[in-house]
Design a protein around this motif. Structure first.
Motif, PDB file in Angstrom:
ATOM      1  N   ARG A 124       0.836  -1.196   0.000  1.00 13.61           N
ATOM      2  CA  ARG A 124       0.000   0.000   0.000  1.00 13.61           C
ATOM      3  C   ARG A 124       0.877   1.254   0.000  1.00 13.61           C
ATOM      4  O   ARG A 124       0.557   2.248  -0.628  1.00 13.61           O
ATOM      5  CB  ARG A 124      -0.936   0.004   1.209  1.00 13.61           C
ATOM      6  N   GLU A 125       2.009   1.182   0.689  1.00 18.12           N
ATOM      7  CA  GLU A 125       2.941   2.306   0.774  1.00 18.12           C
ATOM      8  C   GLU A 125       3.603   2.590  -0.578  1.00 18.12           C
ATOM      9  O   GLU A 125       3.772   3.742  -0.961  1.00 18.12           O
ATOM     10  CB  GLU A 125       4.012   1.973   1.827  1.00 18.12           C
ATOM     11  N   GLU A 126       3.968   1.531  -1.302  1.00 24.61           N
ATOM     12  CA  GLU A 126       4.734   1.735  -2.538  1.00 24.61           C
ATOM     13  C   GLU A 126       3.876   1.907  -3.791  1.00 24.61           C
ATOM     14  O   GLU A 126       4.366   2.414  -4.793  1.00 24.61           O
ATOM     15  CB  GLU A 126       5.712   0.583  -2.752  1.00 24.61           C
ATOM     16  N   THR A 127       2.634   1.481  -3.777  1.00 18.96           N
ATOM     17  CA  THR A 127       1.814   1.529  -4.988  1.00 18.96           C
ATOM     18  C   THR A 127       1.696   2.934  -5.589  1.00 18.96           C
ATOM     19  O   THR A 127       1.841   3.074  -6.806  1.00 18.96           O
ATOM     20  CB  THR A 127       0.439   0.883  -4.743  1.00 18.96           C
ATOM     21  N   PRO A 128       1.498   3.995  -4.794  1.00 18.02           N
ATOM     22  CA  PRO A 128       1.461   5.330  -5.415  1.00 18.02           C
ATOM     23  C   PRO A 128       2.769   5.677  -6.148  1.00 18.02           C
ATOM     24  O   PRO A 128       2.741   6.342  -7.187  1.00 18.02           O
ATOM     25  CB  PRO A 128       1.209   6.269  -4.236  1.00 18.02           C
ATOM     26  N   VAL A 129       3.904   5.214  -5.628  1.00 17.76           N
ATOM     27  CA  VAL A 129       5.201   5.434  -6.281  1.00 17.76           C
ATOM     28  C   VAL A 129       5.213   4.740  -7.640  1.00 17.76           C
ATOM     29  O   VAL A 129       5.621   5.325  -8.656  1.00 17.76           O
ATOM     30  CB  VAL A 129       6.361   4.915  -5.397  1.00 17.76           C
ATOM     31  N   ALA A 157      -9.641 -12.573  -7.082  1.00 18.79           N
ATOM     32  CA  ALA A 157      -9.560 -11.457  -8.020  1.00 18.79           C
ATOM     33  C   ALA A 157     -10.306 -10.240  -7.467  1.00 18.79           C
ATOM     34  O   ALA A 157      -9.926  -9.107  -7.745  1.00 18.79           O
ATOM     35  CB  ALA A 157     -10.121 -11.866  -9.377  1.00 18.79           C
ATOM     36  N   ASN A 158     -11.357 -10.465  -6.675  1.00 15.29           N
ATOM     37  CA  ASN A 158     -12.126  -9.347  -6.125  1.00 15.29           C
ATOM     38  C   ASN A 158     -11.271  -8.454  -5.234  1.00 15.29           C
ATOM     39  O   ASN A 158     -11.342  -7.229  -5.321  1.00 15.29           O
ATOM     40  CB  ASN A 158     -13.344  -9.846  -5.350  1.00 15.29           C
ATOM     41  N   ALA A 159     -10.461  -9.055  -4.373  1.00 15.48           N
ATOM     42  CA  ALA A 159      -9.581  -8.279  -3.485  1.00 15.48           C
ATOM     43  C   ALA A 159      -8.553  -7.502  -4.305  1.00 15.48           C
ATOM     44  O   ALA A 159      -8.289  -6.320  -4.045  1.00 15.48           O
ATOM     45  CB  ALA A 159      -8.889  -9.197  -2.489  1.00 15.48           C
ATOM     46  N   ALA A 160      -7.986  -8.157  -5.302  1.00 15.08           N
ATOM     47  CA  ALA A 160      -6.999  -7.507  -6.164  1.00 15.08           C
ATOM     48  C   ALA A 160      -7.633  -6.359  -6.956  1.00 15.08           C
ATOM     49  O   ALA A 160      -7.057  -5.280  -7.079  1.00 15.08           O
ATOM     50  CB  ALA A 160      -6.377  -8.530  -7.114  1.00 15.08           C
ATOM     51  N   ARG A 161      -8.818  -6.601  -7.480  1.00 14.03           N
ATOM     52  CA  ARG A 161      -9.519  -5.589  -8.268  1.00 14.03           C
ATOM     53  C   ARG A 161      -9.844  -4.358  -7.412  1.00 14.03           C
ATOM     54  O   ARG A 161      -9.655  -3.213  -7.856  1.00 14.03           O
ATOM     55  CB  ARG A 161     -10.800  -6.177  -8.857  1.00 14.03           C
ATOM     56  N   ALA A 162     -10.305  -4.575  -6.198  1.00 12.99           N
ATOM     57  CA  ALA A 162     -10.642  -3.455  -5.310  1.00 12.99           C
ATOM     58  C   ALA A 162      -9.399  -2.614  -5.007  1.00 12.99           C
ATOM     59  O   ALA A 162      -9.448  -1.383  -5.024  1.00 12.99           O
ATOM     60  CB  ALA A 162     -11.266  -3.976  -4.019  1.00 12.99           C
ATOM     61  N   PHE A 163      -8.273  -3.276  -4.767  1.00 14.80           N
ATOM     62  CA  PHE A 163      -7.020  -2.574  -4.498  1.00 14.80           C
ATOM     63  C   PHE A 163      -6.590  -1.770  -5.729  1.00 14.80           C
ATOM     64  O   PHE A 163      -6.218  -0.603  -5.625  1.00 14.80           O
ATOM     65  CB  PHE A 163      -5.945  -3.595  -4.123  1.00 14.80           C
ATOM     66  N   ALA A 164      -6.628  -2.411  -6.896  1.00 13.51           N
ATOM     67  CA  ALA A 164      -6.213  -1.744  -8.143  1.00 13.51           C
ATOM     68  C   ALA A 164      -7.067  -0.504  -8.407  1.00 13.51           C
ATOM     69  O   ALA A 164      -6.544   0.531  -8.845  1.00 13.51           O
ATOM     70  CB  ALA A 164      -6.303  -2.721  -9.313  1.00 13.51           C
ATOM     71  N   ARG A 165      -8.333  -0.583  -8.113  1.00 16.27           N
ATOM     72  CA  ARG A 165      -9.215   0.573  -8.332  1.00 16.27           C
ATOM     73  C   ARG A 165      -8.976   1.654  -7.281  1.00 16.27           C
ATOM     74  O   ARG A 165      -8.990   2.848  -7.599  1.00 16.27           O
ATOM     75  CB  ARG A 165     -10.665   0.115  -8.349  1.00 16.27           C
ATOM     76  N   PHE A 206      -6.230   2.445  -5.849  1.00 13.41           N
ATOM     77  CA  PHE A 206      -4.987   3.162  -6.144  1.00 13.41           C
ATOM     78  C   PHE A 206      -4.888   3.628  -7.601  1.00 13.41           C
ATOM     79  O   PHE A 206      -3.855   4.146  -8.008  1.00 13.41           O
ATOM     80  CB  PHE A 206      -3.781   2.293  -5.778  1.00 13.41           C
ATOM     81  N   HIS A 207      -5.962   3.433  -8.372  1.00 11.50           N
ATOM     82  CA  HIS A 207      -5.991   3.866  -9.774  1.00 11.50           C
ATOM     83  C   HIS A 207      -4.787   3.339 -10.545  1.00 11.50           C
ATOM     84  O   HIS A 207      -4.113   4.094 -11.254  1.00 11.50           O
ATOM     85  CB  HIS A 207      -6.072   5.399  -9.869  1.00 11.50           C
ATOM     86  N   MET A 208      -4.538   2.043 -10.401  1.00 13.84           N
ATOM     87  CA  MET A 208      -3.396   1.415 -11.068  1.00 13.84           C
ATOM     88  C   MET A 208      -3.645   1.381 -12.580  1.00 13.84           C
ATOM     89  O   MET A 208      -4.570   0.714 -13.029  1.00 13.84           O
ATOM     90  CB  MET A 208      -3.169   0.004 -10.517  1.00 13.84           C
ATOM     91  N   PRO A 209      -2.813   2.077 -13.367  1.00 14.31           N
ATOM     92  CA  PRO A 209      -3.018   2.119 -14.815  1.00 14.31           C
ATOM     93  C   PRO A 209      -2.394   0.941 -15.552  1.00 14.31           C
ATOM     94  O   PRO A 209      -2.537   0.821 -16.755  1.00 14.31           O
ATOM     95  CB  PRO A 209      -2.326   3.430 -15.209  1.00 14.31           C
ATOM     96  N   TYR A 210      -1.716   0.097 -14.843  1.00 18.36           N
ATOM     97  CA  TYR A 210      -1.030  -1.048 -15.443  1.00 18.36           C
ATOM     98  C   TYR A 210      -1.706  -2.346 -14.985  1.00 18.36           C
ATOM     99  O   TYR A 210      -2.326  -2.400 -13.926  1.00 18.36           O
ATOM    100  CB  TYR A 210       0.456  -1.049 -15.070  1.00 18.36           C
ATOM    101  N   PRO A 211      -1.595  -3.399 -15.782  1.00 22.30           N
ATOM    102  CA  PRO A 211      -2.232  -4.667 -15.417  1.00 22.30           C
ATOM    103  C   PRO A 211      -1.433  -5.423 -14.360  1.00 22.30           C
ATOM    104  O   PRO A 211      -0.250  -5.162 -14.157  1.00 22.30           O
ATOM    105  CB  PRO A 211      -2.240  -5.446 -16.738  1.00 22.30           C
TER     106      PRO A 211
END
Length: 195
Positions: free
Chosen positions: A88-93, A117-125, A127-132
């Protein structure tokens, strides 16, 4: 009287050989061309880089993803999970770095260790992860990495794969932007990152 000196001299010679071996070639058992820093960060000389396994699977939305799709680019592969505080700390970087570097031939690819996949999807959304992120709940992709590339399977783990599809660097723990830039620069230049 001279006999007790022989075992002492033999032990001294072994100690010197061990110290010289470590200072020249890294720690015992370290493959040639692998350089592990005091912080555990690994960089690999261009001539000794092992091929990265083709991380293949589906992303958090069920779309197919392959590391091979990024041939010719430097790829920062980041293994993460939604329950990992350091992740969670590094994802914005990583999000900022991907946005900044994608037009310069450097991209980020996630490797998710969540059980669903639900937990991963919620996290990706969140943090607005633009990469797969390739789903890897059992960790089989991390286990398929060449020997000596990882010093731990503790998350997060970051690998840098060079333009030729070879592992150029790795580190565990939350990555900071300065360290990430150094690892990518080393991967692109073919030499170890400055410590």
């Amino acid at each position: 009287m001279k006999r007790p000196l022989v075992p002492f001299l033999a032990a001294l010679a072994c100690a010197v050989a061990l110290i010289v071996g470590i200072s020249i070639g890294g720690s015992p058992g370290t493959p040639t061309g692998f350089h592990r820093g005091k912080d555990g960060t690994l960089t690999i000389d261009s001539a000794h880089r092992p091929a990265a396994p083709d991380l293949t699977g589906t992303d958090v939305d069920g779309r197919p993803v392959r590391l091979a799709d990024y041939a010719g680019k430097t790829v920062v592969v980041n293994a993460w999970a939604s329950w990992c505080e350091s992740c969670r700390e590094e994802t914005p970087v990583l999000v900022r770095y991907h946005q900044k570097m994608k037009d310069q031939g450097v991209v980020v690819l996630g490797l998710n260790r969540d059980g669903t996949a639900n937990a991963a999807r919620a996290f990706a959304r969140e943090f607005h992860m633009p990469y797969p992120s390739v789903l890897d709940p059992g960790g089989k992709h991390l286990l398929s990495l060449p020997k000596g590339v990882l010093s731990t399977q503790k998350l997060p783990v970051t690998l840098v794969v060079d333009e030729r599809g070879r592992v150029a660097a790795s580190m565990s723990g939350a990555v900071k932007e300065g360290r990430l830039e150094g690892l990518v620069a080393a991967a692109r230049a073919g030499s170890p990152a400055k410590r």
